[in-house]
Design a protein around this motif. Structure first.
Motif, PDB file in Angstrom:
ATOM      1  N   CYS A 132       0.810  -1.153  -0.175  1.00 11.37           N
ATOM      2  CA  CYS A 132      -0.076   0.022   0.021  1.00 11.37           C
ATOM      3  C   CYS A 132       1.068   1.248   0.095  1.00 11.37           C
ATOM      4  CB  CYS A 132      -0.816  -0.161   1.141  1.00 11.37           C
ATOM      5  SG  CYS A 132      -1.802   1.510   1.398  1.00 11.37           S
ATOM      6  N   CYS A 135      -0.097   3.253   3.840  1.00 12.84           N
ATOM      7  CA  CYS A 135       0.196   2.649   5.161  1.00 12.84           C
ATOM      8  C   CYS A 135       1.556   1.872   4.858  1.00 12.84           C
ATOM      9  CB  CYS A 135      -0.785   2.055   5.864  1.00 12.84           C
ATOM     10  SG  CYS A 135      -1.430   0.147   5.023  1.00 12.84           S
ATOM     11  N   ILE A 137       1.453  -1.644   4.151  1.00 12.99           N
ATOM     12  CA  ILE A 137       1.312  -3.091   4.522  1.00 12.99           C
ATOM     13  C   ILE A 137       1.270  -3.694   3.032  1.00 12.99           C
ATOM     14  CG2 ILE A 137      -1.110  -3.078   4.061  1.00 12.99           C
ATOM     15  CD1 ILE A 137      -1.223  -4.893   6.589  1.00 12.99           C
ATOM     16  N   CYS A 183      -4.306   0.000   0.098  1.00 13.06           N
ATOM     17  CA  CYS A 183      -5.030  -1.442   0.643  1.00 13.06           C
ATOM     18  C   CYS A 183      -6.373  -0.742   0.824  1.00 13.06           C
ATOM     19  CB  CYS A 183      -4.346  -1.684   1.960  1.00 13.06           C
ATOM     20  SG  CYS A 183      -4.630  -0.543   3.172  1.00 13.06           S
ATOM     21  N   CYS A 186      -6.929   1.960   3.638  1.00 13.07           N
ATOM     22  CA  CYS A 186      -6.738   3.300   3.279  1.00 13.07           C
ATOM     23  C   CYS A 186      -7.468   3.832   2.327  1.00 13.07           C
ATOM     24  CB  CYS A 186      -5.172   3.279   2.789  1.00 13.07           C
ATOM     25  SG  CYS A 186      -3.891   2.998   4.133  1.00 13.07           S
TER      26      CYS A 186
HETATM   27 ZN    ZN Z   1      -2.871   1.189   3.495  1.00 16.88          ZN
END
Ligand code: ZN
Length: 238
Positions: A132, A135, A137, A183, A186
């Motif tokens: 992502c 963030c 991830i 993601c 988000c």
């Molecule tokens: Zn994210």
């Protein structure tokens, strides 16, 4: 995940709506059925950040602006129009999308080749991303959280385990410059509301929450490298 073709259709529908919005300031009322007469103009029409912002931050605030006038300032050349007359002028995306199968087919086909040129290779590159952009991830970490009963998303049949294309500035078209992978969480939190610059502190909070959960299941923390240029993107940037 929405397909490449959905992005194309959505991008063109946005372009048409912004074009009709812009035309309204010259007092032109273009009916949905007549849009095809403007094919050349729509293709060449340049979407400025100012126009896209005016569309969302004034015209679309329908709860506040009933009976109001709206002003477009193009390099000092000011044009004013009442919002009611614009409202009568811009067909919904659903209506525009219907026309792509009939009298706007030529416009759609032309746009598809332009869109392919501008976005197809960027789209293919985006699809290879595993993290992502907000963030940080990784899709493998999302999977690990899911397998360890650490996710609560109830839409996981369609969203969550894959990344989604996000427009950094949501009022602008899909392009290499304006897109990144996000993601589900988000993307959902950012909505069409926040710029990357505004969203940055929220992503830091989301990352912190993910890291707590990852720690609980014995997984490594998110590896995230901050890109200052990315986080500078804001609505008033040219
Ligand atoms: Zn994210």
């Amino acid at each position: 995940m929405a397909s490449y073709n959905d992005k194309l259709i959505d991008s063109l529908a946005t372009r048409i709506q912004l074009f009709l919005f812009w035309k309204s300031f010259d007092g032109e009322v273009i009916k949905a059925e007549e849009i095809e007469k403007y094919i050349d103009e729509i293709e060449k029409f340049e979407i400025t950040n100012d126009l896209a912002n005016l569309y969302s931050n004034t015209y679309y605030q329908t709860e506040l602006n009933k009976g109001q006038k709206i002003t477009l300032d193009e390099n000092g050349n000011k044009k004013e129009i009442s919002i009611v007359s614009i409202c009568n002028n811009i067909p919904s995306k659903t209506k525009i999308k219907e026309l792509f199968g009939s009298n706007l087919k030529k416009l759609k086909d032309n746009y598809a080749s332009i869109f392919n040129e501008n976005f197809k290779s960027a789209y293919d590159d985006l699809m290879k991303k595993k993290q992502c952009a907000y963030c940080g991830i990784h899709v493998d970490q999302i999977k690990a959280l899911g397998e360890n009963k650490k996710l609560n998303n109830k839409r996981s049949d369609t969203r969550g385990y894959t990344l989604e294309i996000d427009r950094k500035l949501p009022n602008l078209e899909y392009s290499k410059e304006n897109c990144c992978m996000a993601c589900y969480w988000c993307n959902n939190a950012k909505t069409d509301e926040f710029s990357p610059k505004e969203f940055k502190p929220i992503t830091e909070g989301i990352r912190k929450a993910w890291n707590e959960r990852l720690k609980e299941i014995g997984e490594a923390e998110i590896e995230y490298k901050s890109d200052e240029e990315f986080w500078e993107i804001d609505f008033n940037k040219k």
